[in-house]
Design a protein around this motif. Structure first.
Motif, PDB file in Angstrom:
ATOM      1  N   ASN A  49       0.909  -0.994  -0.073  1.00  0.00           N
ATOM      2  CA  ASN A  49       0.020   0.020  -0.261  1.00  0.00           C
ATOM      3  C   ASN A  49       0.922   1.238   0.225  1.00  0.00           C
ATOM      4  O   ASN A  49       0.397   2.361  -0.617  1.00  0.00           O
ATOM      5  N   MET A  50       1.979   1.182   0.735  1.00  0.00           N
ATOM      6  CA  MET A  50       3.172   2.143   0.702  1.00  0.00           C
ATOM      7  C   MET A  50       3.477   2.643  -0.790  1.00  0.00           C
ATOM      8  O   MET A  50       3.350   4.050  -1.251  1.00  0.00           O
ATOM      9  N   VAL A  51       3.649   1.632  -1.523  1.00  0.00           N
ATOM     10  CA  VAL A  51       4.185   1.681  -2.702  1.00  0.00           C
ATOM     11  C   VAL A  51       3.000   2.319  -3.675  1.00  0.00           C
ATOM     12  O   VAL A  51       3.170   3.351  -4.494  1.00  0.00           O
ATOM     13  N   ASP A  52       1.883   1.822  -3.803  1.00  0.00           N
ATOM     14  CA  ASP A  52       0.730   2.133  -4.523  1.00  0.00           C
ATOM     15  C   ASP A  52       0.308   3.510  -4.177  1.00  0.00           C
ATOM     16  O   ASP A  52       0.134   4.237  -5.131  1.00  0.00           O
ATOM     17  N   ASP A  53       0.427   4.013  -2.952  1.00  0.00           N
ATOM     18  CA  ASP A  53       0.094   5.467  -2.610  1.00  0.00           C
ATOM     19  C   ASP A  53       0.925   6.514  -3.381  1.00  0.00           C
ATOM     20  O   ASP A  53       0.536   7.379  -3.646  1.00  0.00           O
ATOM     21  N   VAL A  54       2.252   6.159  -3.255  1.00  0.00           N
ATOM     22  CA  VAL A  54       3.235   6.943  -3.924  1.00  0.00           C
ATOM     23  C   VAL A  54       3.142   6.913  -5.537  1.00  0.00           C
ATOM     24  O   VAL A  54       2.893   8.008  -6.266  1.00  0.00           O
ATOM     25  N   SER A 107      12.142  -0.478  -5.287  1.00  0.00           N
ATOM     26  CA  SER A 107      10.961  -0.595  -6.307  1.00  0.00           C
ATOM     27  C   SER A 107      10.527   0.786  -6.731  1.00  0.00           C
ATOM     28  O   SER A 107      10.143   1.046  -7.950  1.00  0.00           O
ATOM     29  N   LEU A 108      10.567   1.695  -5.843  1.00  0.00           N
ATOM     30  CA  LEU A 108      10.054   2.979  -6.013  1.00  0.00           C
ATOM     31  C   LEU A 108      11.009   3.792  -6.947  1.00  0.00           C
ATOM     32  O   LEU A 108      10.617   4.654  -7.902  1.00  0.00           O
ATOM     33  N   MET A 109      12.271   3.265  -6.856  1.00  0.00           N
ATOM     34  CA  MET A 109      13.248   4.064  -7.792  1.00  0.00           C
ATOM     35  C   MET A 109      13.038   3.793  -9.093  1.00  0.00           C
ATOM     36  O   MET A 109      12.971   4.599 -10.118  1.00  0.00           O
ATOM     37  N   GLY A 110      12.567   2.461  -9.335  1.00  0.00           N
ATOM     38  CA  GLY A 110      12.360   2.048 -10.600  1.00  0.00           C
ATOM     39  C   GLY A 110      10.941   2.630 -11.246  1.00  0.00           C
ATOM     40  O   GLY A 110      10.830   2.990 -12.338  1.00  0.00           O
ATOM     41  N   ALA A 111      10.087   2.881 -10.480  1.00  0.00           N
ATOM     42  CA  ALA A 111       8.773   3.677 -10.807  1.00  0.00           C
ATOM     43  C   ALA A 111       9.083   5.135 -11.109  1.00  0.00           C
ATOM     44  O   ALA A 111       8.629   5.713 -12.191  1.00  0.00           O
ATOM     45  N   LEU A 112       9.967   5.461 -10.323  1.00  0.00           N
ATOM     46  CA  LEU A 112      10.400   7.141 -10.457  1.00  0.00           C
ATOM     47  C   LEU A 112      11.002   7.407 -11.674  1.00  0.00           C
ATOM     48  O   LEU A 112      10.565   8.696 -12.352  1.00  0.00           O
ATOM     49  N   VAL A 113      12.057   6.696 -12.119  1.00  0.00           N
ATOM     50  CA  VAL A 113      12.605   6.763 -13.346  1.00  0.00           C
ATOM     51  C   VAL A 113      11.805   6.638 -14.361  1.00  0.00           C
ATOM     52  O   VAL A 113      11.915   7.209 -15.591  1.00  0.00           O
ATOM     53  N   SER A 187       3.800  -2.133 -10.479  1.00  0.00           N
ATOM     54  CA  SER A 187       2.792  -1.654  -9.515  1.00  0.00           C
ATOM     55  C   SER A 187       2.140  -0.424 -10.288  1.00  0.00           C
ATOM     56  O   SER A 187       1.101  -0.057 -10.000  1.00  0.00           O
ATOM     57  N   ILE A 188       3.110   0.282 -11.252  1.00  0.00           N
ATOM     58  CA  ILE A 188       2.394   1.347 -12.115  1.00  0.00           C
ATOM     59  C   ILE A 188       1.378   0.787 -12.957  1.00  0.00           C
ATOM     60  O   ILE A 188       0.215   1.179 -13.036  1.00  0.00           O
ATOM     61  N   SER A 189       1.533  -0.407 -13.741  1.00  0.00           N
ATOM     62  CA  SER A 189       0.729  -1.126 -14.451  1.00  0.00           C
ATOM     63  C   SER A 189      -0.480  -1.543 -13.628  1.00  0.00           C
ATOM     64  O   SER A 189      -1.521  -1.202 -14.328  1.00  0.00           O
ATOM     65  N   ALA A 190      -0.439  -2.235 -12.580  1.00  0.00           N
ATOM     66  CA  ALA A 190      -1.565  -2.627 -11.783  1.00  0.00           C
ATOM     67  C   ALA A 190      -2.497  -1.294 -11.412  1.00  0.00           C
ATOM     68  O   ALA A 190      -3.597  -1.392 -11.340  1.00  0.00           O
ATOM     69  N   ALA A 191      -1.764  -0.382 -10.827  1.00  0.00           N
ATOM     70  CA  ALA A 191      -2.506   0.961 -10.574  1.00  0.00           C
ATOM     71  C   ALA A 191      -3.219   1.433 -11.797  1.00  0.00           C
ATOM     72  O   ALA A 191      -4.579   1.994 -11.729  1.00  0.00           O
TER      73      ALA A 191
END
Length: 210
Positions: A49-54, A107-113, A187-191
């Motif tokens: 949930n922390m990841v999804d929220d970001v 994981s968030l680093m991958g999403a942010l880039v 996680s981006i894809s799922a969101a």
């Protein structure tokens, strides 16, 4: 649209307080990796949930950028603010929780880039995601993490454009940092599949809901 009007949207898509609230929840969870699978699954939901929220916060401002409500410069500024919050060093809590937080930050680093690559337009929409994933893995095995991150970012940008990560390739990913970065892309894809409510940003949205 004049730039002054363009950027008249809430600038606080994600706050330090919100991140600290999540860290507080993680601490309260008392998460332990050695618990039974069922208990661990329940406890570890906090980290998902922390990841999804970001990611939801990033999708919200990216949607504004796509609609011309944010300039590229402003979108990148917001992204940098979020990166500074969620990738900053976290005070130790417990060995197991620290491991989980370290993992979600990777994981968030991958999403942010991926968001950065998408906003900058530094990708080819026609690229083959499967080939990019393999190139990222090859770069990691050659200890070229900068190149591996670049390929990962391109994968994420293409996912933000509407394509999917290949399930077969994802299932066979060797354990490593690329796999964790791609977990952020997943996680981006799922969101994006889960809901498009992020496209209907409410200015009264409670930023402290976490």
């Amino acid at each position: 649209m004049p730039e002054k009007e363009m950027n008249q949207v809430p600038s606080e898509f994600y706050t330090q307080k919100r991140w600290e609230n999540w860290l507080g929840r993680a601490k309260e969870s008392g998460f332990q990796i050695k618990e039974s699978e069922e208990e661990a699954g329940k406890e570890s939901a906090i980290f998902v949930n922390m990841v999804d929220d970001v990611i939801l916060a990033c999708l919200k401002f990216t949607a504004r950028f796509e609609k011309g409500m944010l300039s590229r410069e402003k979108a990148l500024e917001i992204l940098a603010e979020i990166r500074d919050i969620v990738l900053s060093e976290v005070e130790p809590i417990s060995e197991d929780i620290d491991l989980m937080i370290d993992s979600i930050q990777t994981s968030l680093m991958g999403a942010l880039v991926a968001f950065e690559c998408y906003i900058m337009g530094d990708y080819d929409e026609g690229s083959n995601i499967e080939e990019l994933v393999k190139a990222a893995i090859d770069a990691e095995s050659s200890d070229n993490l900068e190149l591996a991150l670049d390929y990962t970012a391109q994968c994420g940008a293409i996912v933000l454009k509407g394509k999917s990560l290949p399930e077969e390739v994802m299932a066979e990913l060797p354990y490593g940092i690329v796999a964790e970065w791609l977990d952020g892309i997943d996680s981006i894809s799922a969101a994006m599949v889960g809901s498009d409510s992020y496209k209907e940003f409410d200015e009264e949205d409670d930023e402290d809901a976490a």
